[in-house]
Design an enzyme around this catalytic site. Sequence first.
Site, PDB file in Angstrom:
ATOM      1  N   GLU A 428     -12.408  -0.949   9.251  1.00 21.77           N
ATOM      2  CA  GLU A 428     -12.221  -2.012   8.269  1.00 21.77           C
ATOM      3  C   GLU A 428     -11.712  -3.266   8.966  1.00 21.77           C
ATOM      4  OE1 GLU A 428      -8.995  -0.853   5.824  1.00 21.77           O
ATOM      5  OE2 GLU A 428      -8.829  -2.776   4.800  1.00 21.77           O
ATOM      6  N   ASP A 501      -7.079   1.031   6.815  1.00 14.85           N
ATOM      7  CA  ASP A 501      -5.630   0.849   6.752  1.00 14.85           C
ATOM      8  C   ASP A 501      -5.000   1.779   5.729  1.00 14.85           C
ATOM      9  OD1 ASP A 501      -5.639  -1.093   8.649  1.00 14.85           O
ATOM     10  OD2 ASP A 501      -5.709  -2.773   7.227  1.00 14.85           O
ATOM     11  N   ASP A 503      -3.210   1.239   3.236  1.00 11.16           N
ATOM     12  CA  ASP A 503      -2.739   0.510   2.051  1.00 11.16           C
ATOM     13  C   ASP A 503      -3.797   0.572   0.948  1.00 11.16           C
ATOM     14  OD1 ASP A 503      -4.741  -1.114   2.892  1.00 11.16           O
ATOM     15  OD2 ASP A 503      -3.464  -2.814   3.436  1.00 11.16           O
ATOM     16  N   ASP A 505      -6.001  -1.596  -0.204  1.00 13.51           N
ATOM     17  CA  ASP A 505      -7.333  -2.062   0.169  1.00 13.51           C
ATOM     18  C   ASP A 505      -8.055  -1.028   1.021  1.00 13.51           C
ATOM     19  OD1 ASP A 505      -7.363  -4.363  -1.219  1.00 13.51           O
ATOM     20  OD2 ASP A 505      -6.860  -5.689   0.467  1.00 13.51           O
TER      21      ASP A 505
END
Length: 638
Positions: A428, A501, A503, A505
């Site tokens: 990403e 990641d 998180d 997103d």
Amino acid sequence: MANTVTTPTQDYGADQIQVLEGLQAVRKRPGMYIGSTDVTGLHHLVWEIVDNAIDEAMAGFCTTVDVIINKDGSVSVEDNGRGIPVDKHKKTGKSALETVLTVLHAGGKFGDGGYKVSGGLHGVGSSVVNALSSKLIAEVYRDGKIHSQEYKIGDPQHEVKVIGKTEKRGTKITFYPDKSIFDTIDFNTETITNRMRQQAYLTKGVTISISDERNDGKYRFYFEGGVKSYVQHLNNNKEVIGDVVYIEKEVPEGIVEVALQYNNSFQEIIYTFANNINTIDGGMHLTGFKTALTRTINSYARKNELLKEKDDNLIADDVREGLTAIVSVKLANPQFEGQTKGKLGNAEMRTAVETVFADAFTEYLEEHPQDGRGIVGKCTLAARARMAARAARDTVIRKGALEGMTLPGKLADCSSREPAESELYIVEGDSAGGSAKQGRDRHTQAILPLRGKILNVEQSRLDKILGNNEVKNLIIAMGVGIGESFDIARLRYHKVIIMTDADVDGAHIRTLILTLFYRYFKPLIDGGFIYIAQPPLYKIAQGKAAHYVYSDEEKAKVLKGFSKDAKYSIQRYKGLGEMNPEQLWDTTMDPANRSMLKVMIEDAEKADQVFDTLMGSEVMPRKKFIQAYAKKVKNLDI
Ligand code: TTJ
């Protein structure tokens, strides 16, 4: 024998010895009876006991089943049925209760309840649970009295005795799984709750409650409509076409129950059950259903001139697009086949389901012309889309958009041309992509950075997806093609690793990619080629030494290991981009050190459902979902 505890009032005859030898065999080879002694096997004990109570409900004698995970780690299951008889049988000198709990395969012999919930790994009998429990207490509420009997590893400790008065009726079993048998004796609320929800759908009118005394968790399931409610639940987020069609019929071969409803998505959900057991690999009942579905819709459409003379018949794929269906059958001697015993083998169920469903569905369509037109409209749309997609694909292929096209510029390929040793990291963002490119092993590891949200798969069709640049890059890099031109033999990397990641997103993009794989590249998941990288959450630095930890528990453990006055610093990685190439290699990409999750089909299925909720066209369910999961989502982001 170590566990031969006899009761003084009972003859220690040949029967008793046989019983004890039987239970001994269960303890010696538990896997033969409950599949395994891991956490799955542990939960089989619960299913086994609950199945008995469900049997009583299916026979029409009980309305509630309560499952309690007690504070001391035992599980209780109680119903409000007739209560297993406790009076001594003249011939055997034993009560039905004791026989059920000590004689192998005794379960099906009592009563003539018709279709017992038994087969496969189930229905091995409550005696198996008893044999694998360090302690089991049976209570029967009957005739105003509480009757009780206690067992240790299957051996009765005393005869059935009356321990009090009660107004209740029913049976309650409390068991303590033997920790010398199981890897773990920690019951999982979610596992139990999911199973009970499903059982409640499959046994309409019964209330199943679950209460976890360890943490005050409480759930109650009651579905008046049975599998009809199940279909409504599955279609909850979707724009539906017509009502739920519901059919239940008893025929000589058994009971056939089908519920179905179309929605305007492109997804197919068909769950099948035999005697309340999920037949994940389908089998005869599924085959019968599919045949009848295609045949019925085609003949209805022809008869009502919804298909013109020049039109081809709808094919099986057309009539299953946007279909949500449950097929549940009950039969006397279920044969569960295949590696995982997930496939119903009884050939008579194919014709039974085919006939029952075709007749009833034909009648339904005749009587509900508006639903009929809606359904046929949906199917013909699918057929037209199929033909259009093929034409579009043919054009794309002719133009050479995919085939023989050069590898995308963003791909940093590996030098090896041996798929078995090659890995593709889908990363990403460009900055993380940069670190990965520098940190990787160039011989075997390729890096493909993906920018932002690739696209909303739910609202796109195959032909549109081909046009999306990020997806095109991914497909070309993998080398397998898509749709009818999909060829797994051309896969260029045997490990495709999603690295996002830790998180919200990141989770979102992961869901997106998993959904893409689930809907269009399922064989890659089935083949075990898809992985999820596990980057560390924290770096704990102490002087020159660095610990990378992957969870909060692990962090606590490391910190506990430090002496009191140790000086250390903790860094929480918010994104992969915060790690330098060397760190990324050490913690996440080095095959000798890294840990990765292999994506199982259930993971992808779950992603697919989450995806629907997050991305589907309807706003309300999305709002509800975000509210309900707000806490969880937030946890990802701290
Ligand atoms: C047998 O025939 C007479 C009436 O009762 C029938 C019976 O077996 N009923 C029955 C068994 N109800 N509930 C059970 C049962 C419930 C649990 C939770 C566990 C077990 C092993 C049996």
